[in-house]
Scaffold this motif. Structure first.
Motif, mmCIF file in Angstrom:
data_model
loop_
_atom_site.group_PDB
_atom_site.id
_atom_site.type_symbol
_atom_site.label_atom_id
_atom_site.label_comp_id
_atom_site.label_asym_id
_atom_site.label_seq_id
_atom_site.Cartn_x
_atom_site.Cartn_y
_atom_site.Cartn_z
ATOM 1 N N ALA A 21 43.703 -21.777 12.770
ATOM 2 C CA ALA A 21 43.442 -22.421 14.058
ATOM 3 C C ALA A 21 44.453 -22.015 15.127
ATOM 4 O O ALA A 21 44.371 -22.470 16.252
ATOM 5 C CB ALA A 21 43.456 -23.939 13.882
ATOM 6 N N ALA A 22 45.419 -21.180 14.758
ATOM 7 C CA ALA A 22 46.458 -20.767 15.708
ATOM 8 C C ALA A 22 46.930 -19.359 15.330
ATOM 9 O O ALA A 22 46.263 -18.665 14.576
ATOM 10 C CB ALA A 22 47.613 -21.776 15.682
ATOM 11 N N ALA A 23 48.083 -18.967 15.818
ATOM 12 C CA ALA A 23 48.594 -17.607 15.637
ATOM 13 C C ALA A 23 49.361 -17.468 14.323
ATOM 14 O O ALA A 23 50.590 -17.424 14.309
ATOM 15 C CB ALA A 23 49.472 -17.229 16.827
ATOM 16 N N TYR A 24 48.647 -17.407 13.209
ATOM 17 C CA TYR A 24 49.249 -17.222 11.888
ATOM 18 C C TYR A 24 48.195 -16.685 10.943
ATOM 19 O O TYR A 24 47.013 -16.625 11.281
ATOM 20 C CB TYR A 24 49.860 -18.522 11.353
ATOM 21 N N VAL A 25 48.612 -16.283 9.753
ATOM 22 C CA VAL A 25 47.682 -15.847 8.717
ATOM 23 C C VAL A 25 47.708 -16.874 7.587
ATOM 24 O O VAL A 25 48.683 -17.604 7.429
ATOM 25 C CB VAL A 25 48.046 -14.435 8.189
ATOM 26 N N PHE A 35 53.079 -16.733 -0.274
ATOM 27 C CA PHE A 35 53.366 -17.889 0.565
ATOM 28 C C PHE A 35 52.074 -18.300 1.250
ATOM 29 O O PHE A 35 51.479 -17.491 1.978
ATOM 30 C CB PHE A 35 54.422 -17.537 1.623
ATOM 31 N N LEU A 36 51.625 -19.529 1.013
ATOM 32 C CA LEU A 36 50.420 -20.035 1.662
ATOM 33 C C LEU A 36 50.817 -20.905 2.844
ATOM 34 O O LEU A 36 51.666 -21.790 2.710
ATOM 35 C CB LEU A 36 49.569 -20.850 0.697
ATOM 36 N N LEU A 72 44.105 -25.120 -1.159
ATOM 37 C CA LEU A 72 45.188 -24.165 -1.421
ATOM 38 C C LEU A 72 44.816 -23.214 -2.559
ATOM 39 O O LEU A 72 45.087 -22.009 -2.483
ATOM 40 C CB LEU A 72 46.485 -24.899 -1.749
ATOM 41 N N MET A 73 44.188 -23.727 -3.606
ATOM 42 C CA MET A 73 43.771 -22.862 -4.710
ATOM 43 C C MET A 73 42.709 -21.868 -4.255
ATOM 44 O O MET A 73 42.689 -20.722 -4.717
ATOM 45 C CB MET A 73 43.295 -23.687 -5.904
ATOM 46 N N GLY A 74 41.827 -22.281 -3.340
ATOM 47 C CA GLY A 74 40.846 -21.350 -2.781
ATOM 48 C C GLY A 74 41.523 -20.222 -2.026
ATOM 49 O O GLY A 74 41.153 -19.044 -2.155
ATOM 50 N N THR A 75 42.540 -20.562 -1.254
ATOM 51 C CA THR A 75 43.291 -19.545 -0.512
ATOM 52 C C THR A 75 44.081 -18.655 -1.458
ATOM 53 O O THR A 75 44.128 -17.430 -1.288
ATOM 54 C CB THR A 75 44.223 -20.218 0.518
ATOM 55 N N LEU A 76 44.683 -19.249 -2.478
ATOM 56 C CA LEU A 76 45.438 -18.469 -3.455
ATOM 57 C C LEU A 76 44.519 -17.498 -4.195
ATOM 58 O O LEU A 76 44.878 -16.339 -4.436
ATOM 59 C CB LEU A 76 46.161 -19.407 -4.422
#
Length: 152
Positions: A21-25, A35-36, A72-76
């Motif tokens: 939603a902002a300037a990050y990955v 790092f999540l 978080l697990m989905g992103t990991l």
């Protein structure tokens, strides 16, 4: 048992990575560490807004933290391609949107910590942790959690 078998047993379906939603990955890997970025609580696809000690109970906060752990697990999974590559959940940092007199941030954060233990087991899922009470979280979310994992 594979991590995916354990997720199926717990009736957990991993979501896709949320668009920032902002300037990050959503994640960065350096060496064997991933790092999540912080994930905020969502309920029924919308921001799970509220403040612990005001209009959200500790049990609701714990459920919100559990929901974040699933995200978080989905992103990991997206970051490494296979959750079976996770060697250790290293660190969890939890921010709990709470009133000044609310003191159960650690109990709220257990919602995520306990799920990581269930899914990854006591050796891989056990992690260092911080749980903070904060005055506000983006979009009024009740909880935000970030994670560091070691992968093979």
């Amino acid at each position: 048992m594979s991590i995916y078998d354990k997720l199926a047993e717990l009736q957990i379906t991993l979501p896709p990575v949320a668009i920032p939603a902002a300037a990050y990955v959503p994640f960065v890997q350096t060496g064997n560490l991933v790092f999540l970025s912080g994930h905020i609580a969502k309920k029924d696809g919308a921001v799970w807004a509220g403040q612990l000690g005001k209009n959200i109970s500790t049990e609701e906060g714990k459920a919100a933290a559990r929901a974040i752990a699933i995200d978080l697990m989905g992103t990991l999974h997206a970051a490494v391609g296979d959750l079976n590559k996770v060697k250790r959940i290293v660190k969890v940092m939890s921010l709990v949107n709470s009133t000044g007199d609310f003191t159960e941030q650690h109990l709220v954060t257990n919602g995520a910590s306990e799920l990581f233990g269930q899914v990854f087991g006591p050796q891989v899922g056990a992690h260092a942790r911080s749980a903070f009470g904060v005055a506000q979280i983006p979009m009024g979310a009740c909880v935000e959690i970030e994670l560091i994992a070691e992968v093979a």
